[in-house]
Design a protein around this motif. Sequence first.
Motif, PDB file in Angstrom:
ATOM      1  N   LYS A 228       6.435   9.994  12.454  1.00 33.06           N
ATOM      2  CA  LYS A 228       6.216  10.753  11.224  1.00 33.06           C
ATOM      3  C   LYS A 228       7.373  11.723  10.997  1.00 33.06           C
ATOM      4  O   LYS A 228       7.871  12.345  11.931  1.00 33.06           O
ATOM      5  CB  LYS A 228       4.890  11.518  11.327  1.00 33.06           C
ATOM      6  CG  LYS A 228       4.488  12.213  10.070  1.00 33.06           C
ATOM      7  CD  LYS A 228       3.113  12.845  10.219  1.00 33.06           C
ATOM      8  CE  LYS A 228       2.760  13.626   8.992  1.00 33.06           C
ATOM      9  NZ  LYS A 228       1.434  14.244   9.094  1.00 33.06           N
TER      10      LYS A 228
ATOM     11  N   GLU B 105       6.270   9.062   1.587  1.00 33.25           N
ATOM     12  CA  GLU B 105       4.858   9.234   1.259  1.00 33.25           C
ATOM     13  C   GLU B 105       4.596   8.915  -0.212  1.00 33.25           C
ATOM     14  O   GLU B 105       5.294   9.397  -1.100  1.00 33.25           O
ATOM     15  CB  GLU B 105       4.431  10.670   1.562  1.00 33.25           C
ATOM     16  CG  GLU B 105       2.971  10.947   1.297  1.00 33.25           C
ATOM     17  CD  GLU B 105       2.566  12.374   1.620  1.00 33.25           C
ATOM     18  OE1 GLU B 105       1.397  12.708   1.357  1.00 33.25           O
ATOM     19  OE2 GLU B 105       3.388  13.146   2.122  1.00 33.25           O
ATOM     20  N   GLY B 106       3.594   8.066  -0.444  1.00 30.72           N
ATOM     21  CA  GLY B 106       3.190   7.714  -1.798  1.00 30.72           C
ATOM     22  C   GLY B 106       3.912   6.509  -2.382  1.00 30.72           C
ATOM     23  O   GLY B 106       3.476   5.964  -3.389  1.00 30.72           O
ATOM     24  N   LYS B 107       5.015   6.096  -1.774  1.00 28.69           N
ATOM     25  CA  LYS B 107       5.755   4.924  -2.256  1.00 28.69           C
ATOM     26  C   LYS B 107       5.220   3.681  -1.544  1.00 28.69           C
ATOM     27  O   LYS B 107       4.851   3.734  -0.369  1.00 28.69           O
ATOM     28  CB  LYS B 107       7.261   5.059  -1.974  1.00 28.69           C
ATOM     29  CG  LYS B 107       7.887   6.264  -2.628  1.00 28.69           C
ATOM     30  CD  LYS B 107       7.976   6.087  -4.119  1.00 28.69           C
ATOM     31  CE  LYS B 107       8.662   7.282  -4.756  1.00 28.69           C
ATOM     32  NZ  LYS B 107       8.760   7.169  -6.185  1.00 28.69           N
ATOM     33  N   PRO B 108       5.188   2.522  -2.223  1.00 23.61           N
ATOM     34  CA  PRO B 108       4.638   1.308  -1.605  1.00 23.61           C
ATOM     35  C   PRO B 108       5.466   0.839  -0.406  1.00 23.61           C
ATOM     36  O   PRO B 108       6.700   0.905  -0.423  1.00 23.61           O
ATOM     37  CB  PRO B 108       4.696   0.264  -2.715  1.00 23.61           C
ATOM     38  CG  PRO B 108       5.095   0.961  -3.953  1.00 23.61           C
ATOM     39  CD  PRO B 108       5.583   2.328  -3.604  1.00 23.61           C
TER      40      PRO B 108
ATOM     41  N   PRO C 285       0.917   6.483   3.614  1.00 24.42           N
ATOM     42  CA  PRO C 285       0.113   7.701   3.730  1.00 24.42           C
ATOM     43  C   PRO C 285       0.929   8.920   4.157  1.00 24.42           C
ATOM     44  O   PRO C 285       0.574  10.048   3.862  1.00 24.42           O
ATOM     45  CB  PRO C 285      -0.938   7.348   4.774  1.00 24.42           C
ATOM     46  CG  PRO C 285      -0.393   6.183   5.511  1.00 24.42           C
ATOM     47  CD  PRO C 285       0.538   5.479   4.594  1.00 24.42           C
ATOM     48  N   ASP C 286       2.045   8.682   4.867  1.00 23.74           N
ATOM     49  CA  ASP C 286       2.936   9.752   5.327  1.00 23.74           C
ATOM     50  C   ASP C 286       4.369   9.242   5.288  1.00 23.74           C
ATOM     51  O   ASP C 286       4.613   8.043   5.435  1.00 23.74           O
ATOM     52  CB  ASP C 286       2.609  10.154   6.776  1.00 23.74           C
ATOM     53  CG  ASP C 286       1.264  10.820   6.909  1.00 23.74           C
ATOM     54  OD1 ASP C 286       1.086  11.895   6.313  1.00 23.74           O
ATOM     55  OD2 ASP C 286       0.399  10.273   7.608  1.00 23.74           O
ATOM     56  N   SER C 287       5.333  10.154   5.141  1.00 22.41           N
ATOM     57  CA  SER C 287       6.739   9.781   5.243  1.00 22.41           C
ATOM     58  C   SER C 287       7.081   9.574   6.717  1.00 22.41           C
ATOM     59  O   SER C 287       6.570  10.289   7.574  1.00 22.41           O
ATOM     60  CB  SER C 287       7.632  10.880   4.673  1.00 22.41           C
ATOM     61  OG  SER C 287       7.422  11.021   3.296  1.00 22.41           O
TER      62      SER C 287
ATOM     63  N   THR D 255       0.852  -1.188   0.000  1.00 20.18           N
ATOM     64  CA  THR D 255       0.000   0.000   0.000  1.00 20.18           C
ATOM     65  C   THR D 255       0.893   1.246   0.000  1.00 20.18           C
ATOM     66  O   THR D 255       1.900   1.275   0.700  1.00 20.18           O
ATOM     67  CB  THR D 255      -0.885   0.016   1.266  1.00 20.18           C
ATOM     68  OG1 THR D 255      -1.657  -1.174   1.290  1.00 20.18           O
ATOM     69  CG2 THR D 255      -1.795   1.229   1.302  1.00 20.18           C
ATOM     70  N   PRO D 256       0.559   2.277  -0.773  1.00 21.38           N
ATOM     71  CA  PRO D 256       1.355   3.508  -0.700  1.00 21.38           C
ATOM     72  C   PRO D 256       1.340   4.085   0.724  1.00 21.38           C
ATOM     73  O   PRO D 256       0.290   4.126   1.368  1.00 21.38           O
ATOM     74  CB  PRO D 256       0.648   4.445  -1.674  1.00 21.38           C
ATOM     75  CG  PRO D 256      -0.080   3.544  -2.612  1.00 21.38           C
ATOM     76  CD  PRO D 256      -0.490   2.359  -1.783  1.00 21.38           C
TER      77      PRO D 256
END
Length: 57
Positions: free
Chosen positions: A49, A30-33, A12-14, A9-10
């Motif tokens: 976070k 963030e955004g990477k699987p 949701p936060d770095s 799943t990507p």
Amino acid sequence: MAKKINPGTPAPDSGQYRPVGGGTEVTAVEGKPLPPTPKAGQGWKLVDKTKHKPKGK
């Protein structure tokens, strides 16, 4: 309690993610699987976070 996020799943936060049930933390962007977990059926939870500084300051 943090929400369980499935591998692949990507993110949701770095930040730092740890497998639910314990294990070695990984850094995710963030955004990477999210990577596979060490054990089948585990998920990831965000434990720290990333803190971003505003640009230009």
